[in-house]
Structures are given as C-alpha cells and as structure tokens.
Scaffold this motif. Structure first.
Motif: not given
Length: 525
Positions: A450-479
């Motif tokens: 989803v991101a690489g070494d050249g991905t600007p930090d502001e793009v990564v910052e915008r994606l961080l809550p999305i990715v964190r939310g997806d990982l939390q959603h995986e755990a919720e679905r499993l439970r």
C-alpha cells in the motif's frame, strides 16, 4: 537526440485535444491526430483551425468511424502512424496516446528515460498462456471471423459466431506468427515502426486476418512487434499508467490523484477525467518543467485494490472436486493460532515444539518455509497448498502420525478459518490479540504494497487510521463468528490468564502452559 511523435487518438473534447497538442509540441516534439469520424465535423474543424499554424502538428490523411473492438481502431492508428513516419523524419520514437491521457513526468525526464534504454515499450504476453483475458471470448477472437460489433450489433455478432461454430468454419492464425496480446498504449522506436509498416505492405494476409479479428487493437501491434524485434529489445510493459476495476472498466483519475500519479513508474496516465481541470493544469505544468526529480513508489495498483476491496468478505460454499472423501476425521484436533503479528505466533509455535510433542507448523498458507516435513509436490507452492488445503492437512496428520496439529493463520483468512472450524474435526482457535503501534502499521503497509519507500509521509499519515481500522475490524469479525472453542491471549491479560487459555487450547498441563505463556519477549515487536 530523442524526439517523440505522439499518435493522438481522440473522439471528443476538442479543447482538450488542442491543449494536449500545443503542450506536447511546445516541448519540441510532434503530434499526429486522428479524430474519430463519428465525432462532430464542427469540432474537427475547430481543432484543425486552432492548430493550423503549428508545423509540429499533423492530421491523419483519412478519418475512420471507430468502434470499440473493431478493426477501425487499428486502421486509425495505422493511418496516423504512417503519416507521422513520413511527415516527421526526425522523430526517434512513436508514442500512442488517447485524448484522455496526460503526462505524469516531465518532457526532460521522458527523453532521458527513452534514451537510457534502446528498446520498445509495449505490453505483449502470449495469447494462449498469458491469462491476459479475464472474461469473454478467448480463442474465438482469432479462429472465427467477426464482421459485426458486439455492442451495437449484438444479435448479429452472436448469430454469426454461433453459425461459424456449428459449421466449424475455423481459420488458422497467420503463418509464422506467435499471437500476442496486451494494452494498445505503446511507445516504439522509429526502426520498429518502419519494420511494421514494411511487413504489412509485404504481407496483405495480415491485414485480411486482423480486419476480422475481435478487438484487434489488443493483438495487432503486439504480435507484429514481437515477431520483428528481438526479445532483448522489448520491454513488455506499457509506458502509460492505467488501471481497471473489477468490472473491466478503466479507472478514472481526478484532481486529488495528482501526487499518486507522479509517483508511478510510467510516463503518461490514462484516463484523466475531462472535469479534472485542476489535475490537467498541474500535469501540463509538470511536462514543461525542468530539473525535476520524481520519487517512484509505484504503489498505485495495490493501493487501489486495497481501498476498493475493504469490507468485502469472500465465501466458499462448496468443496472442490479433489477434496471429495478427503475430509478430516472427527478424532482429528486442529489448533489454529490466529495472529496478525506473525513473529509473535512463530515465537509461540517454536516454544510449543520445544516443550511438547504436539506437531506444530507456522503460516503454511502464507509462507513456503513453515516448518513443514517433506510432503512432495502438494506443498511446493503457497497457491497449491491453498487449493488442496484439506488434503494437505490430512497428509500432515498422517505424516506426523498424530491426532492433533497446530498451525498459524492470519486473521484476514476468515474463510479458511471457517472452513476448518466447520469440518468434522474438532477445531480450536487461539487468537493472539496484539496492539498495533505506528511503527508496525508503517511496516505492514510496505509489506502489503500500500505504501513504498517513496510514498510521501502525508499520504502515509492519511492511510494509517484506515489500515488500523481494518486490522481491528479483522479481529472483531473473528470474535463475532462465535466459534465454540475460542481462546484469547494478550500482553495486557498477564501470564496467569494467558496460561489458562493456552492450557485449554493445547490440552496440556498447567506447568507447561505456564512456561509457554512466559515465553521470553513473546509480544515484543
């Protein structure tokens, strides 16, 4: 010196065509335009009048009425290419563009890119074995003749095809050619273009064949270039960035895609929305710029796939035919250690192997090296293991001569977890609940592309809550699946609670479970 003759195929937006031609020629290159005869004559006159004084702009001598999937698209391309080859003798490269394309690199960068490697850029994969065609007609494109357009003459198209099949009116492909297929957006050297034009002049059978081939713009140049040019001089990729949706439609780019487009390892992009005026203006300025360096991260396709697939849950409703009578027995106990942080799960499985005789493997459906015994060809690739998952696990039980087997699974593989939990075997699940710090999330984004070494930090910052939310959603679905034998361990729970959960999961003594729960640095990143 590199000079590019752009072959511009357009059918709408006369103002955009004029701007594109003026922009490209202002940097010292050439443009030859084919404007669809289906378009308004008034629009065509507007384009010609606006560009009449520009000596670097030419127009194809003949206009074709172009239809998707028809020979007319190739005929229009050939008309423009042939005229450009004659009109612009200083052109070293010929680049195919549509009216929806825009540069995503500077002219300076583009010339340096083309000069750095003496080759042609055209996507060309084997027609029969390349798996380029995802849906619809395959070999029928070639072996039958197509006189009608599938979209505008649907009934006649399929009636003709059905009749040819019934009468077995197949035809061979042209002698001596290996059929290739790929994107129609390419960049070819002058000597390659000259060789293609000479070949079709010498062999009229080629035009006869492709004239009645379905969607020939995906096979004509691709086949002839690979026939004429040594493979070492062809880079089998399009120099134009484009993506497709699940439905086979090209992805359209808008104003907020500017940064993403510049980071892709391509020279142009298709297709840019006509309404994205700000994007067009900014990309036009990029083409004129000098001394600009571009940070290439190339995450576009993976990022698009990641964002569009969020929330989709795969389901598998029936066993494969090879799994018939290969189910696990009711006395088999499968233990699934489900953990997003693979290194944590592997620390636990390594400790289980050290302290118990319970056969334990790692992420056998994700990694080749998963502490597996030699099982022959069935375990030779991750894809093959997944196709034969039940047969593979049955073999593992037999190989270990055991009634219990522990393996690691990623929480994103919920269909796989449900598959085993629904078997006749007794399935137990141990979920390792972990926290996801920013450092881990950034590394995870790189691992999944989803991101690489050249991905600007502001793009990564915008994606961080999305990715964190997806990982939390995986755990919720499993439970939420409500598996009957479901245990959880976590760093916050403490050793005593974790030991009790491990004891129930593995059916081991409290002493062994205590040692396992106290594994040094178990939850450390």
């Amino acid at each position: 010196m590199t000079r590019i003759a752009f072959i511009l195929l357009a059918h709408k937006d006369p103002h955009g065509v004029i701007d594109q031609a003026e922009r490209l020629t202002a940097a010292g290159d050439y443009v030859t335009i084919h404007y669809d005869q289906r378009a308004s004559d008034e629009d065509y006159r507007q384009i010609r009048d606006a560009l009449a004084a520009n000596p670097a702009v030419a127009f194809a001598k003949r206009r074709y009425r172009c239809g998707w999937g028809e020979w007319s698209l190739v005929a229009a391309s050939l008309a423009a290419v042939r005229h450009a080859e004659q009109r612009f003798p200083l052109a070293t490269h010929f680049y195919m563009l549509s009216g929806d394309c825009m540069p995503i690199k500077s002219a300076e960068y583009t010339r340096m890119f083309l000069e750095s490697d003496d080759c042609d850029y055209i996507e060309a994969v084997d027609f029969d074995e390349g798996n380029w065609i995802k849906t619809g007609l395959r070999e029928e494109r070639l072996i039958y003749r197509h006189w009608f357009n599938e979209r505008t003459q649907t009934r006649a198209f399929y009636l003709s095809l059905k009749l040819q099949k019934r009468l077995r009116l197949t035809r061979p492909t042209p002698h001596g050619l290996q059929m290739m297929i790929g994107s129609q957006w390419w960049c070819l050297r002058r000597q390659t273009v000259e060789a293609v034009l000479a070949l079709i002049d010498q062999r009229p059978d080629l035009i006869r064949f492709f004239r009645t081939t379905w969607i020939p713009d995906e096979t004509f140049f691709q086949t002839l270039v690979m026939h004429l040019v040594p493979k070492t001089e062809v880079r089998r990729r399009s120099p134009t960035f484009l993506m497709f949706t699940d439905y086979g439609m090209p992805v359209t780019f808008y104003n907020d895609h500017y940064d993403l487009l510049l980071r892709q390892d391509y020279l142009f992009a298709r297709k840019i929305s006509p309404a994205a005026l700000e994007l067009r203006e900014r990309l036009g300025a990029v083409w004129q710029a000098s001394g600009v360096s571009f940070a290439i991260s190339n995450e576009g396709p993976r990022l698009f796939r990641f964002l569009t697939e969020r929330g989709r849950v795969g389901r598998r409703f029936a066993p494969r035919f090879w799994e018939t009578d290969r189910g696990l027995q009711c006395e088999n106990v499968i233990g699934l250690i489900v953990a997003k942080k693979w290194h944590v799960a592997k620390r636990l499985t390594a400790r289980i192997r050290a302290l118990t005789a319970i056969p334990t493997v790692d992420y056998l459906f994700n990694e080749l090296n998963a502490e597996l015994p030699d099982l022959g060809g069935i375990a030779s690739s991750v894809a093959q293991r997944d196709r034969h998952r039940r047969a593979l696990v049955k073999l593992l039980f037999e190989e270990f001569e055991a009634e219990q087997l522990i393996m690691c699974v990623d929480p994103s593989a919920l269909p796989l977890i449900s598959d085993f939990a629904g078997e006749r075997s007794r399935a137990r699940i141990l979920f390792i609940d972990t926290d996801f710090g920013e450092k881990y999330l950034r590394g995870h984004m790189k691992r999944i592309g989803v991101a690489g070494d050249g991905t600007p930090d502001e793009v990564v910052e915008r994606l961080l809550p999305i990715v964190r939310g997806d990982l939390q959603h995986e755990a919720e679905r499993l439970r939420d699946m409500g598996f009957p034998h479901f245990e959880v361990i976590s760093e916050q729970a403490g050793t005593a609670i974790n030991a009790a959960a491990i004891a129930r999961f593995l059916e081991v003594s409290d002493e062994i479970a205590q040692d396992l729960a106290a594994t040094p640095h178990l939850f450390s990143d």
